[in-house]
Design a protein around this motif. Structure first.
Motif, mmCIF file in Angstrom:
data_model
loop_
_atom_site.group_PDB
_atom_site.id
_atom_site.type_symbol
_atom_site.label_atom_id
_atom_site.label_comp_id
_atom_site.label_asym_id
_atom_site.label_seq_id
_atom_site.Cartn_x
_atom_site.Cartn_y
_atom_site.Cartn_z
ATOM 1 N N PHE A 170 0.820 -1.225 0.000
ATOM 2 C CA PHE A 170 0.000 0.000 0.000
ATOM 3 C C PHE A 170 0.846 1.264 0.000
ATOM 4 C CE2 PHE A 170 -2.435 -3.152 2.460
ATOM 5 C CZ PHE A 170 -3.547 -3.247 1.641
ATOM 6 N N ILE A 171 0.397 2.245 -0.780
ATOM 7 C CA ILE A 171 0.905 3.612 -0.669
ATOM 8 C C ILE A 171 -0.204 4.418 -0.004
ATOM 9 C CG2 ILE A 171 1.592 5.693 -1.946
ATOM 10 C CD1 ILE A 171 2.669 3.946 -4.169
ATOM 11 N N GLN A 172 0.173 5.239 0.961
ATOM 12 C CA GLN A 172 -0.800 6.155 1.578
ATOM 13 C C GLN A 172 -0.920 7.356 0.653
ATOM 14 O OE1 GLN A 172 1.234 8.649 4.269
ATOM 15 N NE2 GLN A 172 -0.089 10.126 3.257
ATOM 16 N N GLY A 173 -2.144 7.644 0.204
ATOM 17 C CA GLY A 173 -2.346 8.781 -0.694
ATOM 18 C C GLY A 173 -1.881 10.077 -0.023
ATOM 19 N N GLY A 174 -1.242 10.932 -0.813
ATOM 20 C CA GLY A 174 -0.759 12.207 -0.283
ATOM 21 C C GLY A 174 -1.930 13.144 -0.091
ATOM 22 N N MET A 175 -2.376 13.337 1.108
ATOM 23 C CA MET A 175 -3.578 14.133 1.348
ATOM 24 C C MET A 175 -3.197 15.501 1.917
ATOM 25 S SD MET A 175 -6.072 11.109 2.789
ATOM 26 C CE MET A 175 -4.935 10.264 3.885
ATOM 27 N N ALA A 176 -3.499 16.535 1.127
ATOM 28 C CA ALA A 176 -3.155 17.898 1.530
ATOM 29 C C ALA A 176 -3.732 18.216 2.907
ATOM 30 C CB ALA A 176 -3.708 18.875 0.507
ATOM 31 N N ASN A 177 -2.958 18.884 3.739
ATOM 32 C CA ASN A 177 -3.352 19.292 5.093
ATOM 33 C C ASN A 177 -3.493 18.143 6.095
ATOM 34 O OD1 ASN A 177 -3.684 22.189 4.662
ATOM 35 N ND2 ASN A 177 -5.381 21.575 3.335
ATOM 36 N N SER A 194 -14.973 21.311 3.768
ATOM 37 C CA SER A 194 -14.917 20.344 2.675
ATOM 38 C C SER A 194 -14.404 19.018 3.257
ATOM 39 C CB SER A 194 -13.969 20.888 1.603
ATOM 40 O OG SER A 194 -13.924 20.011 0.530
ATOM 41 N N VAL A 195 -15.319 18.085 3.497
ATOM 42 C CA VAL A 195 -14.977 16.825 4.163
ATOM 43 C C VAL A 195 -14.644 15.787 3.091
ATOM 44 C CG1 VAL A 195 -15.666 15.195 5.967
ATOM 45 C CG2 VAL A 195 -16.669 17.478 5.931
ATOM 46 N N HIS A 234 -15.481 30.316 -3.861
ATOM 47 C CA HIS A 234 -15.792 30.957 -2.599
ATOM 48 C C HIS A 234 -16.306 29.938 -1.564
ATOM 49 C CE1 HIS A 234 -18.362 33.336 0.075
ATOM 50 N NE2 HIS A 234 -19.351 32.606 -0.346
ATOM 51 N N PHE A 235 -17.006 28.892 -2.049
ATOM 52 C CA PHE A 235 -17.547 27.877 -1.128
ATOM 53 C C PHE A 235 -16.457 26.952 -0.581
ATOM 54 C CE2 PHE A 235 -21.310 28.897 -3.523
ATOM 55 C CZ PHE A 235 -22.295 28.894 -2.553
ATOM 56 N N THR A 236 -15.446 26.695 -1.413
ATOM 57 C CA THR A 236 -14.471 25.669 -1.033
ATOM 58 C C THR A 236 -13.146 26.239 -0.534
ATOM 59 O OG1 THR A 236 -13.946 25.533 -3.373
ATOM 60 C CG2 THR A 236 -15.305 23.775 -2.473
ATOM 61 N N LEU A 237 -12.983 27.556 -0.667
ATOM 62 C CA LEU A 237 -11.722 28.177 -0.258
ATOM 63 C C LEU A 237 -11.440 27.863 1.221
ATOM 64 C CD1 LEU A 237 -9.914 29.897 -2.087
ATOM 65 C CD2 LEU A 237 -10.701 31.899 -0.825
ATOM 66 N N GLY A 238 -10.336 27.194 1.473
ATOM 67 C CA GLY A 238 -9.988 26.847 2.857
ATOM 68 C C GLY A 238 -10.913 25.812 3.462
ATOM 69 N N GLY A 239 -11.752 25.187 2.637
ATOM 70 C CA GLY A 239 -12.771 24.264 3.146
ATOM 71 C C GLY A 239 -12.195 23.016 3.792
ATOM 72 N N LEU A 240 -11.132 22.466 3.183
ATOM 73 C CA LEU A 240 -10.544 21.248 3.758
ATOM 74 C C LEU A 240 -9.896 21.566 5.102
ATOM 75 C CD1 LEU A 240 -9.818 18.226 3.491
ATOM 76 C CD2 LEU A 240 -7.796 18.897 2.195
ATOM 77 N N ARG A 241 -9.253 22.711 5.175
ATOM 78 C CA ARG A 241 -8.609 23.107 6.443
ATOM 79 C C ARG A 241 -9.659 23.259 7.547
ATOM 80 N NH1 ARG A 241 -3.343 24.822 5.791
ATOM 81 N NH2 ARG A 241 -3.425 25.901 7.782
ATOM 82 N N LYS A 242 -10.809 23.846 7.176
ATOM 83 C CA LYS A 242 -11.889 24.011 8.167
ATOM 84 C C LYS A 242 -12.300 22.656 8.747
ATOM 85 C CE LYS A 242 -14.872 27.248 6.091
ATOM 86 N NZ LYS A 242 -16.253 27.654 5.814
ATOM 87 N N ALA A 243 -12.426 21.675 7.871
ATOM 88 C CA ALA A 243 -12.848 20.341 8.317
ATOM 89 C C ALA A 243 -11.737 19.653 9.117
ATOM 90 C CB ALA A 243 -13.243 19.490 7.116
ATOM 91 N N VAL A 244 -10.509 19.754 8.605
ATOM 92 C CA VAL A 244 -9.383 19.026 9.218
ATOM 93 C C VAL A 244 -9.006 19.607 10.575
ATOM 94 C CG1 VAL A 244 -6.897 18.541 8.982
ATOM 95 C CG2 VAL A 244 -8.407 18.241 7.021
#
Ligand SMILES: Cc1cc2nc3c(=O)[nH]c(=O)nc-3n(C[C@H](O)[C@H](O)[C@H](O)COP(=O)(O)O)c2cc1C
Length: 312
Positions: free
Chosen positions: A14-21, A273-274, A254-264
């Motif tokens: 297995f390779i662990q996918g490189g997941m930003a943040n 953005s989950v 505008h909806f997704t800007l910084g969205g992953l960081r908010k969730a993480v």
């Protein structure tokens, strides 16, 4: 056919996918220490943080690890140069064509493994010196293509002479066995590692993944050629409603800007953005990384025996 773990000198295929943040130096090292290949996700990292992360990861594990360079990163040239300078063992790329970087990376001694969502890009990177490709189906979490893993992997396998690693929709030994049957040498996984004990995401994010059922992911951004798969929530509902009204890319961003960081980081699973793949529906428990890899590998072998018992 050499399996992924044999090729990379690691324990599990297995390779662990490189997941930003998410894929920090600590997480990548934990994955490598657990027997798979950990990757530092450079997406979202300024170049100096990226360089420091590589050095920190090296101090946390003596096992092989790699990096994932998101090609749409605004400072991609610097990140690419750092990966070569630091002589990272494996470099994977996401969201685009990495061919201009391949010569320098090869020169540095890295194994170069671009993520591809289409046969044409797989053929191009193979011709330009990639060592392998990760064929990623649309079932995946995060940025996705159109074709499913089941349809994409065998077409890529038939089109190139380099090893193919399957990604998208793999979270069990049954799916790993299917990936081998399609001609892959192993798998890259992302979503199933979100619910590992070691994954450094907010508890709310993990709970949302555990709660998800088979149809709880959606793809936002198809209308503007920026498709991303995440768990359905208030943000995706508003985003998709706007897409139906014909909103342009700027308005949608505008909806997704910084969205992953908010969730993480903040655990905001309503307006964040989950990102998660369709296999979220089969994840019911938080487990240590090593257990996840051991169980998948063991189930793959058991499933093969079962099939042989059926006369296949
Ligand atoms: C939260 C999340 C973030 C991701 N970020 C990236 C990224 O920064 N770069 C990349 O190449 N792939 C990224 N991906 C894709 C993974 O690397 C991997 O290919 C994918 O998760 C495999 O499919 P699965 O989610 O069905 O396991 C991400 C996936 C998830 C779930």
């Amino acid at each position: 056919m050499q399996k992924l773990n044999e090729w990379l000198g690691i324990e599990f295929p297995f390779i662990q996918g490189g997941m930003a943040n998410i894929a920090t130096a600590e997480f990548a090292a934990a994955v490598s220490n657990a027997g798979a290949l950990g990757l530092i996700g450079a997406g979202g990292m300024p170049p100096e943080v990226f360089q420091e992360s590589i050095r920190r990861c090296r101090s946390l594990t003596d096992k092989p690890f790699g990096v994932n360079i998101m090609l749409m990163h605004p400072q991609v040239e610097q990140l690419a140069a750092i990966a070569a300078e630091e002589k990272v063992a494996v470099i994977t790329t996401g969201a685009g064509d990495p061919t201009r970087f391949i010569p320098a990376w090869k020169e540095s001694g890295a194994k170069v493994i671009p993520v591809v969502a289409a046969v044409a890009l797989a053929k191009l990177v193979a011709k330009r010196g990639a060592d392998a490709v990760i064929a990623e189906g649309t079932e995946s979490g995060g940025h996705v293509g159109e074709t499913t893993t089941m349809a994409l992997v065998p077409q890529v396998v038939d089109a190139v002479d380099i090893p193919v690693i399957a990604a998208g929709g793999i979270a069990s030994g049954r799916q790993l066995l299917a990936a081998y049957a399609l001609g892959a040498i192993g798998a890259q996984v992302g979503t199933c590692l979100l619910v590992s004990e070691e994954c450094p995401i907010h508890e709310n994010y993990k709970k949302a993944v555990l709660k998800a059922k088979d149809r709880d992911t959606v793809v936002t951004g198809r209308s503007v050629d920026a498709p991303v798969r995440c768990l359905r929530n208030q943000m995706t509902n508003a985003y998709i409603a706007k897409e139906r009204e014909g909103a342009d890319r700027m308005e949608l961003e505008h909806f997704t800007l910084g969205g992953l960081r908010k969730a993480v980081f903040d655990g905001d699973v309503k307006t964040g953005s989950v990102m998660a793949g369709q296999v979220a529906g089969m994840l019911h428990e938080i487990k240590p990384l090593r257990q996840i890899f051991e169980e998948m590998t063991a189930q793959c072998g058991q499933t093969l025996k079962k099939l042989e018992g059926m006369g296949l």
